[in-house]
Design an enzyme around this catalytic site. Structure first.
Site, mmCIF file in Angstrom:
data_model
loop_
_atom_site.group_PDB
_atom_site.id
_atom_site.type_symbol
_atom_site.label_atom_id
_atom_site.label_comp_id
_atom_site.label_asym_id
_atom_site.label_seq_id
_atom_site.Cartn_x
_atom_site.Cartn_y
_atom_site.Cartn_z
ATOM 1 N N CYS A 174 0.890 -1.111 0.064
ATOM 2 C CA CYS A 174 0.068 0.054 0.003
ATOM 3 C C CYS A 174 0.985 1.117 -0.054
ATOM 4 C CB CYS A 174 -0.882 0.124 1.097
ATOM 5 S SG CYS A 174 0.194 -0.109 2.748
ATOM 6 N N HIS A 187 5.329 -5.066 8.811
ATOM 7 C CA HIS A 187 4.884 -6.451 9.258
ATOM 8 C C HIS A 187 5.112 -7.631 8.357
ATOM 9 C CE1 HIS A 187 2.559 -5.539 13.378
ATOM 10 N NE2 HIS A 187 3.821 -5.780 13.634
ATOM 11 N N HIS A 205 3.503 1.590 11.765
ATOM 12 C CA HIS A 205 2.190 1.867 13.031
ATOM 13 C C HIS A 205 2.358 2.909 13.884
ATOM 14 C CE1 HIS A 205 2.736 -2.494 11.462
ATOM 15 N NE2 HIS A 205 1.307 -2.286 11.096
ATOM 16 N N CYS A 216 2.586 5.882 8.894
ATOM 17 C CA CYS A 216 1.578 6.246 7.789
ATOM 18 C C CYS A 216 1.143 7.283 8.007
ATOM 19 C CB CYS A 216 0.969 5.013 7.575
ATOM 20 S SG CYS A 216 -0.132 5.308 6.147
ATOM 21 N N HIS A 242 -1.622 -4.633 19.464
ATOM 22 C CA HIS A 242 -1.109 -4.304 18.352
ATOM 23 C C HIS A 242 -0.435 -2.976 18.404
ATOM 24 C CE1 HIS A 242 -0.623 -3.073 14.018
ATOM 25 N NE2 HIS A 242 -0.929 -4.323 13.751
ATOM 26 N N GLU A 298 0.014 -0.319 16.476
ATOM 27 C CA GLU A 298 -0.676 0.953 16.059
ATOM 28 C C GLU A 298 -1.688 1.232 17.229
ATOM 29 O OE1 GLU A 298 -2.639 0.554 12.384
ATOM 30 O OE2 GLU A 298 -4.415 2.154 12.997
ATOM 31 N N CYS A 328 -8.093 2.869 6.787
ATOM 32 C CA CYS A 328 -7.639 3.377 5.813
ATOM 33 C C CYS A 328 -8.338 2.742 4.333
ATOM 34 C CB CYS A 328 -6.134 3.428 5.665
ATOM 35 S SG CYS A 328 -5.335 1.926 4.894
ATOM 36 N N SER A 355 1.597 -5.313 3.440
ATOM 37 C CA SER A 355 2.924 -5.130 3.529
ATOM 38 C C SER A 355 3.684 -6.415 3.010
ATOM 39 C CB SER A 355 3.282 -5.471 5.161
ATOM 40 O OG SER A 355 2.689 -6.380 5.762
HETATM 41 S S1 SF4 Z 1 -2.606 2.741 7.153
HETATM 42 FE FE1 SF4 Z 1 -1.616 0.555 7.228
HETATM 43 S S2 SF4 Z 1 -2.458 -0.291 5.266
HETATM 44 FE FE2 SF4 Z 1 -3.307 1.811 5.449
HETATM 45 S S3 SF4 Z 1 -1.816 2.899 3.918
HETATM 46 FE FE3 SF4 Z 1 -0.916 2.963 6.036
HETATM 47 S S4 SF4 Z 1 0.317 1.400 6.002
HETATM 48 FE FE4 SF4 Z 1 -0.857 0.926 4.559
#
Ligand code: SF4
Length: 293
Positions: free
Chosen positions: A12, A41, A74, A96, A124, A126, A190, A262
Site C-alpha cells: 500500500c 509486518h 504503525h 503512515c 497491536h 498501532e 484506511c 505489507s
Molecule cells: S494505514 Fe497501514 S494499510 Fe493503510 S496505507 Fe497506511 S500502512 Fe498501508
C-alpha cells in the site's frame, strides 16, 4: 490450475513510503541504523533490510547514543517519540499518514472531553501508539462483545485501527450508540485496507480456494484471511510459497490470490508461480523446504 490475483493486493501507499524512507536513510548512513520494531509486518522484508545494515530494536536502551532510528509505519506513543529525540541523532518518522490521522483524532477527542474508544487489537503497536495519544485513557475494544461491557457515559468518541474490517466497525459502533446520548465516530479505516478487503471478498465468491499472502504478524493480512473464510471457501494464510501443500490444490481448478498491504510483489509472484506449476511441489507436499513444518 488457473489463478486470479485480487484487483487490490500487496504493498500500500504507507508501506511503499516507509520502505523508500528506510532505504534512503540506509543509503545515506555510514553506520548501522535501527527501526523501532519491524518497519513493516513482513519478516522477509525485515530480513532483507538487515542484510543492508538496518536492524530492528525493541528497546532503545540497547542502542548507542547518537544512532539513527526510524519510526515504523504503525507509529509509536508520544512519550516514546520524546525518548527517541533525546537519545538519537536522527529520527526518521515513517508512521503512515493514515495512522497519524487516527492518532491526532484520538487526541482531539480526548481534549474535547470524550471518553475515547479505540476499536482494534489491544496489543497491536498501532493501537498502543494511538492509546498513548489519549494519555492512555482510551478504552480499547476488539468486537461487539467487548463493546457491550463499556459503562454508559456522557460522551463517547470512537476511532478505529486502520486495518479493521468495515463489518466489525459498523457492528461495534451500533452497540456503542446505546451507551451514550452523544457519540462522535471517526472512520479511520484506511482506503487501502478497504480496497483489499472488498476485492478479496469479490474474488472469494468466484474461486475454489483462496491463498492470502502476508506476514503472520500482519493485522491486515489476518483480517483478509478471516473475511475469506467467512465466504466458506477454503482459505489459507501463508507467508510464502514454501507453505503451500499439494493437498490444498487437489481437485481445485481456480485459485484466488490476495496479499496484505505489507507483502512485496516478488513473494506474490512466487506464490502464483507455485500454484500454476504444482509439479514444482516436493513429494512431502511442500514447495521446497519449509522451515515451519
Ligand atoms: S494505514 Fe497501514 S494499510 Fe493503510 S496505507 Fe497506511 S500502512 Fe498501508
Amino acid at each position: 490450475m488457473k489463478v486470479i490475483l485480487a484487483q487490490h493486493a500487496g504493498f500500500c501507499f504507507g508501506v511503499k513510503r516507509a520502505i523508500k524512507m528506510t532505504a534512503e536513510t540506509a543509503k545515506n548512513s555510514q553506520k548501522e541504523i535501527y527501526t523501532y520494531g519491524p518497519i513493516i509486518h513482513n519478516p522477509q522484508v525485515v530480513e532483507k533490510f538487515e542484510q543492508e545494515g538496518v536492524y530492528q530494536v525493541s528497546d532503545i536502551k540497547k542502542i548507542e547514543k547518537g544512532s539513527s532510528i526510524i519510526i515504523r509505519t504503525h507509529g509509536i506513543p508520544p512519550e516514546k517519540e520524546k525518548e527517541f529525540s533525546k537519545k538519537c541523532l536522527n529520527v526518521t518518522d515513517a508512521t503512515c499518514p493514515f495512522v497519524k490521522k487516527a492518532q491526532k483524532l484520538a487526541k482531539k477527542l480526548m481534549l474535547d472531553g470524550y471518553q475515547v474508544v479505540i476499536l482494534g487489537e489491544t496489543e497491536h503497536p498501532e493501537v498502543q501508539g494511538i492509546l498513548g495519544y489519549t494519555d492512555n485513557k482510551a478504552i480499547v475494544v476488539g468486537n461487539i462483545k467487548e463493546a457491550e461491557k463499556i459503562k454508559k457515559c456522557a460522551k463517547l468518541g470512537v476511532v478505529v485501527q486502520t486495518t479493521q474490517s468495515m463489518q466489525n466497525f459498523l457492528e461495534t459502533v451500533s452497540v456503542l450508540l446505546d451507551k451514550t446520548p452523544e457519540i462522535r465516530v471517526y472512520n479511520t479505516i484506511c482506503d487501502a485496507t478497504k480496497k483489499r478487503q472488498d476485492s478479496a471478498l469479490k474474488l472469494a465468491d468466484k474461486v475454489d480456494i483462496m491463498l492470502i499472502v502476508g506476514g503472520k504478524n500482519s493485522a491486515n493480512t489476518k483480517h483478509l484471511a478471516e473475511l475469506c473464510r467467512e465466504k466458506r471457501v477454503p482459505a489459507y494464510h501463508i507467508e510464502s510459497a514454501l507453505e503451500i501443500k499439494k493437498s490444498w490444490l487437489k481437485g481445485k481448478t481456480l485459485a484466488g490470490v490476495t496479499a496484505g498491504a505489507s507483502t512485496p510483489d516478488w513473494i506474490i509472484k512466487n506464490v502464483i508461480k507455485a500454484i500454476t506449476a504444482p509439479e514444482g511441489l516436493s513429494k512431502s507436499g511442500l514447495i521446497g523446504h519449509n522451515k515451519k513444518s
